[in-house]
Write a protein that holds these residues in place. Sequence first.
Motif, PDB file in Angstrom:
ATOM      1  N   ALA A 190     -79.672 -56.248 -65.581  1.00 15.60           N
ATOM      2  CA  ALA A 190     -78.214 -56.316 -65.450  1.00 15.60           C
ATOM      3  C   ALA A 190     -77.809 -55.621 -64.164  1.00 15.60           C
ATOM      4  O   ALA A 190     -78.528 -54.765 -63.640  1.00 15.60           O
ATOM      5  N   ARG A 191     -76.631 -55.995 -63.648  1.00 15.33           N
ATOM      6  CA  ARG A 191     -76.094 -55.364 -62.443  1.00 15.33           C
ATOM      7  C   ARG A 191     -75.158 -54.222 -62.825  1.00 15.33           C
ATOM      8  O   ARG A 191     -74.604 -54.191 -63.927  1.00 15.33           O
ATOM      9  N   ASP A 192     -74.978 -53.307 -61.894  1.00 12.90           N
ATOM     10  CA  ASP A 192     -74.031 -52.216 -62.116  1.00 12.90           C
ATOM     11  C   ASP A 192     -72.645 -52.795 -62.395  1.00 12.90           C
ATOM     12  O   ASP A 192     -72.202 -53.753 -61.735  1.00 12.90           O
ATOM     13  N   GLY A 193     -71.964 -52.204 -63.361  1.00 13.26           N
ATOM     14  CA  GLY A 193     -70.617 -52.640 -63.695  1.00 13.26           C
ATOM     15  C   GLY A 193     -70.564 -53.666 -64.803  1.00 13.26           C
ATOM     16  O   GLY A 193     -69.467 -54.003 -65.274  1.00 13.26           O
ATOM     17  N   GLU A 194     -71.706 -54.175 -65.252  1.00  8.84           N
ATOM     18  CA  GLU A 194     -71.719 -55.143 -66.347  1.00  8.84           C
ATOM     19  C   GLU A 194     -71.773 -54.413 -67.688  1.00  8.84           C
ATOM     20  O   GLU A 194     -72.332 -53.310 -67.795  1.00  8.84           O
ATOM     21  N   LEU A 233     -72.799 -50.429 -67.487  1.00  9.00           N
ATOM     22  CA  LEU A 233     -74.031 -49.900 -66.913  1.00  9.00           C
ATOM     23  C   LEU A 233     -73.783 -49.419 -65.487  1.00  9.00           C
ATOM     24  O   LEU A 233     -73.152 -50.116 -64.695  1.00  9.00           O
ATOM     25  N   ARG A 234     -74.311 -48.212 -65.175  1.00  9.03           N
ATOM     26  CA  ARG A 234     -74.212 -47.693 -63.813  1.00  9.03           C
ATOM     27  C   ARG A 234     -75.484 -46.910 -63.496  1.00  9.03           C
ATOM     28  O   ARG A 234     -75.875 -46.022 -64.258  1.00  9.03           O
ATOM     29  N   ARG A 235     -76.125 -47.246 -62.406  1.00 13.57           N
ATOM     30  CA  ARG A 235     -77.346 -46.550 -61.996  1.00 13.57           C
ATOM     31  C   ARG A 235     -77.062 -45.604 -60.826  1.00 13.57           C
ATOM     32  O   ARG A 235     -76.241 -45.916 -59.959  1.00 13.57           O
ATOM     33  N   ASN A 236     -77.778 -44.500 -60.805  1.00 10.66           N
ATOM     34  CA  ASN A 236     -77.635 -43.532 -59.712  1.00 10.66           C
ATOM     35  C   ASN A 236     -78.992 -42.877 -59.486  1.00 10.66           C
ATOM     36  O   ASN A 236     -79.346 -41.905 -60.161  1.00 10.66           O
ATOM     37  N   VAL A 276     -79.447 -43.238 -65.338  1.00  9.07           N
ATOM     38  CA  VAL A 276     -78.598 -44.337 -65.783  1.00  9.07           C
ATOM     39  C   VAL A 276     -77.405 -43.743 -66.511  1.00  9.07           C
ATOM     40  O   VAL A 276     -77.561 -42.892 -67.393  1.00  9.07           O
ATOM     41  N   THR A 277     -76.211 -44.185 -66.131  1.00  9.60           N
ATOM     42  CA  THR A 277     -74.995 -43.740 -66.803  1.00  9.60           C
ATOM     43  C   THR A 277     -74.423 -44.896 -67.605  1.00  9.60           C
ATOM     44  O   THR A 277     -74.281 -46.011 -67.099  1.00  9.60           O
ATOM     45  N   LEU A 278     -74.124 -44.633 -68.869  1.00  7.39           N
ATOM     46  CA  LEU A 278     -73.475 -45.603 -69.738  1.00  7.39           C
ATOM     47  C   LEU A 278     -72.024 -45.180 -69.877  1.00  7.39           C
ATOM     48  O   LEU A 278     -71.703 -44.179 -70.525  1.00  7.39           O
ATOM     49  N   ASP A 279     -71.135 -45.944 -69.236  1.00  7.98           N
ATOM     50  CA  ASP A 279     -69.722 -45.566 -69.151  1.00  7.98           C
ATOM     51  C   ASP A 279     -68.905 -46.214 -70.256  1.00  7.98           C
ATOM     52  O   ASP A 279     -68.983 -47.436 -70.478  1.00  7.98           O
ATOM     53  N   PRO A 280     -68.074 -45.442 -70.950  1.00  2.00           N
ATOM     54  CA  PRO A 280     -67.149 -46.012 -71.932  1.00  2.00           C
ATOM     55  C   PRO A 280     -65.925 -46.600 -71.237  1.00  2.00           C
ATOM     56  O   PRO A 280     -65.709 -46.381 -70.045  1.00  2.00           O
ATOM     57  N   GLY A 318     -79.471 -56.827 -73.424  1.00  2.00           N
ATOM     58  CA  GLY A 318     -78.635 -58.010 -73.277  1.00  2.00           C
ATOM     59  C   GLY A 318     -77.332 -57.685 -72.564  1.00  2.00           C
ATOM     60  O   GLY A 318     -76.994 -56.510 -72.367  1.00  2.00           O
ATOM     61  N   LYS A 319     -76.613 -58.726 -72.165  1.00  2.00           N
ATOM     62  CA  LYS A 319     -75.322 -58.575 -71.493  1.00  2.00           C
ATOM     63  C   LYS A 319     -74.234 -59.254 -72.324  1.00  2.00           C
ATOM     64  O   LYS A 319     -74.471 -60.284 -72.960  1.00  2.00           O
ATOM     65  N   LEU A 320     -73.058 -58.665 -72.281  1.00  2.00           N
ATOM     66  CA  LEU A 320     -71.930 -59.232 -73.017  1.00  2.00           C
ATOM     67  C   LEU A 320     -71.563 -60.600 -72.456  1.00  2.00           C
ATOM     68  O   LEU A 320     -71.312 -60.745 -71.256  1.00  2.00           O
ATOM     69  N   ALA A 321     -71.527 -61.615 -73.330  1.00  2.00           N
ATOM     70  CA  ALA A 321     -71.179 -62.973 -72.915  1.00  2.00           C
ATOM     71  C   ALA A 321     -69.823 -63.404 -73.452  1.00  2.00           C
ATOM     72  O   ALA A 321     -69.190 -64.311 -72.911  1.00  2.00           O
TER      73      ALA A 321
END
Length: 233
Positions: free
Chosen positions: A173-177, A193-196, A200-204, A223-226
């Motif tokens: 997945a890409r950042d921001g998905e 999802l955000r990587r640094n 890995v940061t999981l943002d609410p 998986g990614k939200l569809a």
Amino acid sequence: MLTAKQHELIRFIQTRLEATGISPSFEEMKEALDLKSKSGVHRLISALEERGFIRRLPNRARALEIVKLPEDAVTMPRSKAAPPVVANDRTAPATMTKAVAPEPANDVIDIPLHGRIAAGAPIEAIEGQSSLPVPAALLGPGEHFALEVSGDSMIEAGIFDGDFALIRRTDTARDGEIVVALVENEEATLKYLRRNGGSVTLDPANSSYSPQVYRSEQVQVQGKLAGLLRRYH
């Protein structure tokens, strides 16, 4: 290289388009290929779409266009009264385009429903044996499953407690998905999802919650939200 069922399906779609100008419904494809469920049809359609043999026309649940045929496929004879199937032909006359425009339909397929997932603190993702009927128009190519959302940490993204998250299975997945993230192989959560670097940061999507930071090896994308389904009581 296509499987026998994929060959059979693309020939069936081709024949129906040439005869009527309307692509067959999922129910008709299921019966023609002697499949047990519409989800089997969806998997075949997704595989053909990913390989570039067919294309779904936007905003229509029953709109399929043949882009190309397998080299060893047998082209069915065309009726003189039926319009030809045109794929990506910009010189085709407007009347021909109208002739092959399918009518909308409401095909529904069943996808696996794998329990509940947290939109708050991570909770265990419970594997279930049930399924969820979903309009085919909400799903793109690929394999999908559904999870019932528990919690309110994604409400600013329009995801509420009790919604059904439609997830496309993938491990990238890409950042921001918005992804389903498995944390330490035990708990699953729905977050941005955000990587640094090595973390890995999981943002609410709720200012009342704080981001969750983990080492990269602690988090696995499942998986990614569809899409979303919401039931009103």
